[in-house]
Design a protein around this motif. Structure first.
Motif: not given
Length: 747
Positions: A95-102, A67-73, A109-112, A81-89
């Motif tokens: 709700x929904x959130x958008x993540x940069x996963x480079x 395990x290398x990362x965790x985030x509690x909702x 976390x970019x947006x929530x 989902x992964x779409x156009x290089x970004x992770x969506x939860x």
């Protein structure tokens, strides 16, 4: 995960394989309550209970994957989902959130965006261009995707009944979604994704559809969890049914497979599916196999269908990957499965030669029991057996012992006074057990029905609740001064709500009274305090000669135990509900309220000082299931059924999470903090609701109230705030969105 993002093509190797072939396990990675899994570029992105977890699958020999990362909702992760290089939860009430996963080791976390209420809980995401079609509980919402943000646009397809939108899919001009858990509303709905007008529907009142996806090269719409009338059986779940949508105005049933095992009963309750090259993989909670005519509910399966020929769809193979499959992710030769019970099993695709390895020693599953002794935290649970962790360094908690005996996991474990033995009861087989922690070898047992989620061990005693064949639960106290020869000391024939052992006392909260006993060799009632009519004591905690008890009508009670008697010092209404757990340490008193959070109180005045879980207001009891709150060496260990433990601290006067190797980001951001002149408070507010910001000092004096904030940020000027630490809270319609600290510094 309702749509797969994976590089490369899936080759169809499956033809010719018999339907009953079983594909062997390869490995299993430990984590809890796994419901969503996505494989992308050598990493597994996993929805596990309330957590997003990332596992490094780069080295196939490094198993189980680290395990290398965790985030509690604040709510259960329903879609990844992964779409156009970004992770969506999509995380239901969070709700929904958008993540940069480079950098998978540290996603950003970019947006929530959090919904206004549980009616807009986020379940499933579909993507078209720069638009997200989000299947909420009661409607479909559109969100605009920009470089580093999400913007709410509008809702459509609002449900009038009690159903819940579970999954959706996009293709060309069509958007299809399924409704379940709604009786007459259940079925498939097809909309024009340009005009948002309904095209048609296909009712399925006797099933509970969960997911939908279009055929790759066919005019078919495949529904997971569907079935036509199965002799009008309202419990029919089925496995797969397919609609021919060549004419979207008149969808026609083209195929169905209910996997009927008993008369008028359909199995195996499918939950998610994937399609590639018109080969369908469906993950199911149960299996269609039977044992002596009874459905085998201890097996989850992956069922594979060949849908390349629209006129001849057939189920061609089934695979077993552990109890209760919730999702799957396809690779070149492997399938990663999300198993709520077993974590992340990995199995070989049918028809591929893959070296088979043994299980890793840990799996997944639920936490049934927990205990701490010295520097060791022990967990027991279905799916992984027993785990022990070294907790001396909280930023690098190390798994030091793992035992994969998952057949009869102990429930509500406790350590012996010297830490050499572990006590507990099995989940299914009656009896009290004593294990030597060196190898988890059973060294003693005591027959009897000792089941129960509450236990306590101290001073040579082990206390637990039993459920006799007739009557209410009873409190049984076992003498374990010699762990190799345990025996029953006392049985209490009361309706027991809570109990504890401390400093020579056994304290019992019953439906009628608060009772304090002493004299372990011959228990004697020393103090008694009546609960009164139409009330009871629900939870208790003890700190030296001070006893805390929550009274369901009068609130929190604080008693002092004197040699000559038990005196009530304070009684005050506190908190936002009836606590299921009370815990106390040198820094405060804590109550756990199901569906709400953890509340900290001053031990002397009983006034609330802080809380943990500022966005837990929408949580339902079944989603946030705390088992214990253990106070140990200045920290609090929150033990939950569906998540690995969370470590909290109240040492600063504010109840907050302690870093455990991975830093998470919250719902509200404050930049800068500390600040000298001004700071900006940012939070999601897509519908321009009215929020109130309140600021007070550490003594509880209100310093500032700013009402009617309708933007998604507020610039706070220092003005008369002196140098120091302040508390803040954001409220909307009386509900708190967030709670935290502000730091004002000098020039």
């Amino acid at each position: 995960m309702k749509q797969l993002y994976v590089l490369g093509l899936l080759l169809v190797w499956i033809t010719g394989i018999q339907a009953q072939n079983r594909i062997p396990f390869i490995e299993r990675t430990p984590t809890n309550a796994v419901r969503e899994v996505l494989y992308f570029q050598n990493y597994l992105y996993v929805g596990a209970g309330n957590y997003l977890k990332v596992f490094d699958a780069t080295n196939l020999d490094n198993y189980p994957f680290p395990l290398v990362f965790e985030h509690r909702f604040a709510s259960t992760v329903e879609d990844v989902h992964l779409y156009r290089g970004y992770l969506y939860i999509a995380a239901k009430e969070d709700g929904i959130s958008k993540w940069q996963v480079n950098q998978p080791y540290s996603p950003e976390l970019l947006a929530h965006i959090r919904p206004e209420s549980h009616h807009y809980a986020a379940y499933d995401m579909s993507f078209k261009g720069d638009t997200i079609f989000l299947a909420n509980k009661s409607s479909v919402a559109l969100y605009r995707i920009t470089a580093e943000s999400l913007t709410y646009m509008q809702d459509f397809a609002t449900l009038e009944g009690s159903g819940s939108i579970r999954g959706g899919a996009l293709r060309d001009s069509l958007y299809a979604f399924v409704v379940g858990q709604g009786g007459s509303d259940n079925g498939v709905y097809i909309y024009d994704n340009r005009t948002l007008e309904e095209w048609s529907s296909f009712p399925q009142p006797y099933c509970d559809p969960q997911d939908a996806f279009f055929g790759d090269r066919t005019e078919l719409l495949h529904i997971v969890g569907g079935a036509a009338d199965l002799d009008e059986n309202p419990d029919a779940k089925g496995c797969l049914f397919t609609l021919d949508i060549a004419d979207p105005d008149q969808p026609e049933l083209a195929f169905q497979d209910t996997l009927k095992t008993l008369e008028n009963t359909a199995f195996p309750i499918p939950l998610n599916g994937e399609i590639m090259n018109d080969t369908i993989f469906i993950s199911t909670q149960y299996a269609k196999t039977t044992v002596n005519g009874v459905p085998d509910t201890l097996e989850g399966h992956v069922y594979v269908y060949d849908a390349t020929d629209p006129g001849n769809i057939e189920r061609i193979v089934e695979m077993y990957g552990g109890l209760w499959h919730f999702d799957l992710s396809l690779q070149d030769t492997l399938i990663d499965i999300a198993s709520e019970y077993y974590g992340l099993p990995r199995i070989a695709k049918p028809g591929r030669e893959v070296p088979v390895r043994q299980f890793a020693t840990t799996g997944g599953g639920w936490i049934y029991g927990s205990a701490i002794h010295g520097d060791t935290l022990a967990l027991s649970g279905g799916g992984y057996g027993y785990l022990m962790f070294d907790i001396r360094d909280l930023e690098s908690i190390t798994n030091i012992v793992a035992n994969s005996d998952t057949t009869l996991p102990l429930r509500s474990i406790e350590f012996s006074d010297n830490g050499n033995f572990m006590y507990g009861v099995y989940d299914e087989e009656p009896g009290f057990r004593v294990l030597d922690v060196n190898g988890f070898v059973e060294v003693a047992n005591l027959p009897g029905n000792y089941g129960g989620s509450k236990t306590f061990a101290k001073d040579g005693l082990f206390a637990t609740l039993i459920k006799p064949e007739v009557g209410p639960r009873q409190l049984v106290v076992l003498n374990v001064q010699n762990p190799l020869e345990p025996f029953i000391d006392t049985i209490f024939n009361y309706v027991v709500k809570d109990f504890l052992i401390d400093d020579g006392f056994l304290v019992v909260a019953t439906k009628d009274s608060l009772l304090v006993y002493d004299g372990f060799e011959d228990l004697r009632l020393r103090y008694a305090y009546p609960a009164g009519l139409v009330a009871e004591f629900s939870a208790i905690a003890k700190d030296a000669d001070t006893l805390y008890a929550y009274h369901t009508r009068e609130g929190m009670h604080r008693f002092t135990l004197y040699p000559q008697g038990m005196v009530l010092d304070t009684a005050i209404k506190v908190g936002e509900g009836i606590p299921s757990i009370l815990t106390v340490d040198e820094y405060g008193l804590y109550s756990v309220i199901l569906g709400k959070g953890i509340y900290a109180f001053d031990k002397h005045t009983l006034e609330q000082t802080s809380s943990y879980g500022g966005s837990l207001e929408y949580l339902h009891q079944e989603e946030w299931a705390p088992q214990k709150l253990i106070a140990h060496q200045g920290n609090l260990y929150l033990i939950e059924v569906f998540s690995l433990p969370t470590v909290l601290s109240n040492q600063s006067g504010i109840l907050e999470k302690v870093d455990q190797g991975f830093r998470t980001r919250g719902l509200v951001t404050i930049t800068p903090n500390p600040f000298m002149d001004r700071t900006t408070i940012r939070f999601p507010n897509p519908r321009n609701l009215s929020f109130t910001l309140q600021i007070w000092d550490l003594e509880g004096n209100v310093k500032r109230i700013i009402p009617d904030i309708r933007e998604n940020e507020y610039i706070l000027d220092r003005e008369q705030l002196k140098v120091g630490t302040y508390l803040y809270a954001l409220y909307n319609a009386g509900e708190r969105l967030a709670y935290g600290k502000l730091f004002v510094i000098g020039y």
